[in-house]
Each structure stands twice: as structure tokens, then as C-alpha cells.
Design an enzyme around this catalytic site. Structure first.
Site, short mmCIF file in Angstrom:
data_model
loop_
_atom_site.label_atom_id
_atom_site.label_comp_id
_atom_site.label_asym_id
_atom_site.label_seq_id
_atom_site.Cartn_x
_atom_site.Cartn_y
_atom_site.Cartn_z
N PRO A 59 0.78 -1.35 0.22
CA PRO A 59 0.09 -0.41 0.00
C PRO A 59 0.75 1.26 0.08
CG PRO A 59 -1.27 -1.60 1.82
CD PRO A 59 0.50 -1.89 0.93
N ASN A 60 0.25 1.99 -0.68
CA ASN A 60 1.21 3.49 -1.22
C ASN A 60 2.04 3.35 -1.31
OD1 ASN A 60 -1.41 4.59 0.48
ND2 ASN A 60 -0.41 3.92 2.46
N ALA A 92 3.23 -0.64 4.92
CA ALA A 92 2.80 -1.01 6.23
C ALA A 92 2.50 -2.15 6.86
CB ALA A 92 1.30 0.40 7.12
N GLU A 152 13.36 -8.50 2.11
CA GLU A 152 12.32 -7.65 3.01
C GLU A 152 12.65 -6.41 2.49
OE1 GLU A 152 9.98 -5.94 6.79
OE2 GLU A 152 10.12 -8.15 6.28
N HIS A 208 12.52 -1.98 2.44
CA HIS A 208 12.10 -0.46 3.56
C HIS A 208 13.00 0.31 3.20
CE1 HIS A 208 8.55 -3.02 5.60
NE2 HIS A 208 9.81 -3.63 5.74
N SER A 250 12.48 3.72 4.02
CA SER A 250 12.85 4.75 5.23
C SER A 250 13.41 3.84 6.11
CB SER A 250 12.21 4.92 5.92
OG SER A 250 10.92 4.37 6.81
N ARG A 265 6.26 0.95 13.78
CA ARG A 265 7.03 0.52 13.12
C ARG A 265 8.19 -0.55 13.11
NH1 ARG A 265 5.18 4.20 8.56
NH2 ARG A 265 4.45 5.17 9.31
#
Length: 144
Positions: free
Chosen positions: A10-11, A76, A97, A99, A101, A110
């Protein structure tokens, strides 16, 4: 040609304009091109999938069960994506995985990923470069 699943949650479809001070200015298309260039010498084709819903991400994993591996930015869904976790537990190939940030430098909610214990590796905080490094790692761990 072998396929590498590039799964984004998402996003992430609005990268480049979504909080660039946190996520950078690279778009998802930029990231897809970078990953494709990294894996091209191995004759891997990137299959990019970005969805806003957990169920659609699960379908993508199931539909690409025979891919050589995956790069997964769950967004998220790392926090409470239990059904996504179950789908990745059943995925028979190594996956990373990623990310954009540094999640540990952000809000406390988080700081834990329900997916990370299943991943072959986790890369955080390196922006779009993290995807390329994940691809490079998969090139090393996936046998010819």
C-alpha cells in the site's frame, strides 16, 4: 526467462511524490528499471506488482510461486499483515524485505515486522538503492 517478483504494498505506487523527505524522489517505475538492470545479466525478468490491498498481494505471491525469488516492500503491512506473512511462509523461494526509510528511526509502531523473520534478508533506510541491493543479494543466494 526466469522471473523475479517485485512486490510492493500500500501507498508505494505514489513514490516520488509521497513524502519525498522520507521516501525519496525515485518513482516505483525508476525502482523497477534499476532492479531490472541489476538482474538482466542473469536473464531474469522483473515482474512488478504494486497493490493497495493485502489480498491482492497474496494472489500475486500465489500466482508467481515458480519465480526465482522476490523483493518485498510490504509498506505498513509489515506491522500486522498476518495473511501476507502466511503467503510468504508458503512461498518456496528466497525473498528480501525492503523498506525505503529506516523504520527504527521512526515511530515506535514501525519497529517490528511480522514478515522479517521469514525473509532471507532485510534492507532498511537506504532508499531506492535498497531494492538494487536486495536484487544483488538474491543473485548471490539463488542458484543458477
Amino acid at each position: 526467462m526466469s522471473e523475479l517478483l517485485l512486490l510492493n504494498g500500500p501507498n508505494l505506487g505514489i513514490l516520488g511524490r509521497r513524502e519525498p523527505e522520507i521516501y525519496g524522489t525515485a518513482t516505483l517505475a525508476d525502482i523497477e528499471k534499476s532492479v531490472a538492470a541489476e538482474v538482466a545479466p542473469r536473464n531474469w525478468r522483473v515482474v512488478p506488482v504494486q497493490r493497495e490491498s493485502e489480498g491482492e498481494l497474496i494472489h500475486a505471491i500465489q500466482d508467481h510461486h515458480d519465480s526465482v525469488g522476490a523483493i518485498v516492500n510490504p509498506g505498513a503491512l509489515m506491522i500486522a499483515g498476518w495473511s501476507l506473512r502466511d503467503a510468504l511462509a508458503a512461498y518456496p523461494r528466497p525473498w528480501m524485505e525492503v523498506h525505503l526509510s529506516n523504520v527504527w528511526a521512526r515511530e515506535a509502531f514501525r519497529h517490528e515486522s511480522v514478515l522479517a523473520p521469514l525473509a532471507a534478508g532485510v534492507i532498511v533506510g537506504l532508499g531506492a538503492l535498497g531494492y538494487v541491493l536486495a536484487a544483488r543479494a538474491l543473485l548471490e543466494v539463488v542458484p543458477d
